[in-house]
Scaffold this active site. Sequence first.
Site, PDB file in Angstrom:
ATOM      1  N   LYS A  87       0.835  -1.210  -0.012  1.00  0.00           N
ATOM      2  CA  LYS A  87       0.029   0.215  -0.077  1.00  0.00           C
ATOM      3  C   LYS A  87       0.828   1.263  -0.015  1.00  0.00           C
ATOM      4  O   LYS A  87       0.529   2.008  -0.941  1.00  0.00           O
ATOM      5  CB  LYS A  87      -1.066  -0.165   1.137  1.00  0.00           C
ATOM      6  N   ASP A 112      -6.345   1.219   0.764  1.00  0.00           N
ATOM      7  CA  ASP A 112      -6.408   1.386   2.440  1.00  0.00           C
ATOM      8  C   ASP A 112      -8.103   1.046   2.755  1.00  0.00           C
ATOM      9  O   ASP A 112      -8.813   0.463   2.111  1.00  0.00           O
ATOM     10  CB  ASP A 112      -6.092   2.826   2.743  1.00  0.00           C
TER      11      ASP A 112
END
Length: 211
Positions: free
Chosen positions: A120, A138
Amino acid sequence: MKKADIGTFFDRLAAALPEPQGELHYVNPYTLLVAVVLSAQATDAGVNKATKTLFAEADTPDAMLALGEDGVRRHIRTIGLFNAKARNVIGLSRILVEEHGGAVPESREALERLPGVGRKTANVVLNTAFGQPTIAVDTHIFRVGNRTGLAPGKTPLDVEKKLERRVPAHRKLHAHHWLILHGRYVCKARKPDCPACTVADLCGFKGKTTV
């Protein structure tokens, strides 16, 4: 969500916010990387408050190494997991200096070798700093992808892969920020603001709010 609706979905988000921006403050790719590492399990506002003084003192890997782990810790004590994060910031800074000439690498593989950097974080840096059409999933994007039917998946990677296939090519660069901001301010976790949502009619969520 139907393919035609996905195009409309992003067209509307783009019309409402043509040039979306992330909310973490940074001055260069390195400070962006550090800010994203610090943002794990913390709010952007909290990170920005801490990095205001940190980046004033150290905005390059060399300067951060000179500051040292104790110095980093002094600036970020208000952020969760600050001890581990201080170690990671110093660790990644050392690798950048020793292996990359102090520059932030532009590949996911190299980024993921840095302490505290997962997929991420790497995707955020690649997208925001280097303009690559990556999508960092997220909690907000995971929720929006599943709740709307845009990209349902059991894991963040599932959602990311579906978004990569489904988001129109000309919308991929900004898709990450549109979805995060939509999830943060409209499609909120506890009570989505469906009456204010520009894509509510395209959304497959059965529990839409009315007030």
